[in-house]
Design a protein around this motif. Structure first.
Motif, PDB file in Angstrom:
ATOM      1  N   VAL A  92       0.848  -1.183   0.000  1.00  0.00           N
ATOM      2  CA  VAL A  92       0.000   0.000   0.000  1.00  0.00           C
ATOM      3  C   VAL A  92       0.887   1.238   0.000  1.00  0.00           C
ATOM      4  N   ASP A  93       0.372   2.279  -0.637  1.00  0.00           N
ATOM      5  CA  ASP A  93       1.010   3.596  -0.619  1.00  0.00           C
ATOM      6  C   ASP A  93       0.480   4.313   0.624  1.00  0.00           C
ATOM      7  N   LEU A  94       1.338   4.550   1.589  1.00  0.00           N
ATOM      8  CA  LEU A  94       0.881   5.153   2.843  1.00  0.00           C
ATOM      9  C   LEU A  94       0.382   6.579   2.645  1.00  0.00           C
ATOM     10  N   ASN A  95       0.795   7.223   1.562  1.00  0.00           N
ATOM     11  CA  ASN A  95       0.323   8.574   1.261  1.00  0.00           C
ATOM     12  C   ASN A  95      -0.986   8.576   0.474  1.00  0.00           C
ATOM     13  N   ASP A  96      -1.347   7.426  -0.101  1.00  0.00           N
ATOM     14  CA  ASP A  96      -2.573   7.301  -0.893  1.00  0.00           C
ATOM     15  C   ASP A  96      -3.060   5.858  -0.781  1.00  0.00           C
ATOM     16  N   PRO A  97      -3.613   5.472   0.366  1.00  0.00           N
ATOM     17  CA  PRO A  97      -3.949   4.069   0.615  1.00  0.00           C
ATOM     18  C   PRO A  97      -4.939   3.464  -0.380  1.00  0.00           C
ATOM     19  N   ALA A  98      -5.737   4.276  -1.046  1.00  0.00           N
ATOM     20  CA  ALA A  98      -6.719   3.744  -1.992  1.00  0.00           C
ATOM     21  C   ALA A  98      -6.093   3.366  -3.332  1.00  0.00           C
ATOM     22  N   ARG A  99      -4.891   3.809  -3.593  1.00  0.00           N
ATOM     23  CA  ARG A  99      -4.241   3.528  -4.882  1.00  0.00           C
ATOM     24  C   ARG A  99      -3.805   2.064  -4.938  1.00  0.00           C
ATOM     25  N   ILE A 100      -4.022   1.426  -6.072  1.00  0.00           N
ATOM     26  CA  ILE A 100      -3.522   0.065  -6.284  1.00  0.00           C
ATOM     27  C   ILE A 100      -2.080   0.180  -6.747  1.00  0.00           C
ATOM     28  N   VAL A 101      -1.137  -0.231  -5.908  1.00  0.00           N
ATOM     29  CA  VAL A 101       0.279   0.012  -6.162  1.00  0.00           C
ATOM     30  C   VAL A 101       0.837  -0.917  -7.229  1.00  0.00           C
ATOM     31  N   LEU A 102       0.613  -2.214  -7.086  1.00  0.00           N
ATOM     32  CA  LEU A 102       1.224  -3.175  -7.996  1.00  0.00           C
ATOM     33  C   LEU A 102       0.469  -3.222  -9.326  1.00  0.00           C
TER      34      LEU A 102
END
Length: 256
Positions: free
Chosen positions: A43-53
């Motif tokens: 998870v992106d701690l600055n944008d938790p809703a973003r799908i990182v992988l």
């Protein structure tokens, strides 16, 4: 890198850690790592809703592009809960064999949905009604890769029974290059049950690097918009062997 938590799982280690760089991207990330070093979710701690992988984004696009009205998904492999969270507005059931993975997803990644069963994904799928799902997603790994009983001919026959006639199956696999025997054999076996298949690869700088492959099988032609595939590209794989269950045919060793 800062380790937050670690557990012994199946002879290996399961680790949650935070890092300021993930696959070359700077930022603040929390990730789940298995014993082989592969990241199973982040998870992106600055944008938790973003799908990182990239691979969940590619699979989500394939599902939406080929059936915009799909309603139900069965997922094998939970990780940090990326797919479950992305599918929270669908009828989604997830099977995860390691309870420690589910615990980590709840404690460190904020997964709060009550749609995960702990146990073998194939056995859990077998207990579902026939034609119950629009899609099945396979995202399961051990320290040796995807379990072979989840890429066998008998498993794909089970999937066909559990899918709606217009449905499809998507697989996230990891291998070293296009000649990897496990990837080629998984696709060849998938083709025995699904008349339409496609394979996609996420390029990496080195030909010997571990790479993500996404395979999809359906009973209808498969559409995709490559610009929406998060960097995955079409790939043509040489034929592999047909994988059978051990009870039908003992598994010969895979090539490296």
């Amino acid at each position: 890198m800062r380790e937050l938590w670690t557990r012994s799982v199946g002879g290996g280690a399961l680790t949650v850690y935070e890092t300021n760089e993930l696959y070359g991207e700077k930022g603040a990330f929390r990730a789940l790592r298995f014993a082989d070093g592969a990241v199973q979710g982040a998870v992106d701690l600055n944008d938790p809703a973003r799908i990182v992988l990239e691979y969940p984004r590619a699979i989500m696009h394939l599902m939406e592009e080929n059936d915009p009205d799909y309603e139900s998904v069965f997922v094998i492999g939970h990780g940090v809960g990326t797919m479950g969270q992305a599918l929270k507005d669908k009828r989604c059931k997830i099977a995860e064999i390691e309870e420690a993975v589910l615990d980590a997803s709840r404690r460190f990644f904020g997964y709060a949905l009550d749609n995960v069963v702990v146990g073998d994904g194939r056995a859990a799928l077998a207990g579902e009604s026939d034609e119950a799902y629009d899609y099945i997603v396979l995202d399961a790994f051990t320290d040796e890769g995807t379990p072979r009983h989840l890429t066998s001919l008998e498993f794909f026959r089970l999937c066909r029974r559990k899918l709606h006639p217009r449905g499809g199956i998507a697989l996230n696999l990891i291998g070293r290059g296009e000649q990897n025997e496990r990837i080629r054999s998984a696709l060849t076996t998938l083709q025995q049950e699904f008349p339409y298949t496609r394979a996609f690869r996420l390029p990496s700088p080195g030909s010997a690097d571990l790479q993500n492959f996404v395979l999809i099988g359906r009973s209808a032609p498969i559409r995709c918009q490559l610009r929406a595939m998060a960097g995955f590209v079409d790939v043509k794989l040489a034929p592999g062997r047909i994988v059978r269950d051990p009870s039908v045919e003992p598994f010969p060793p895979y090539a490296p």
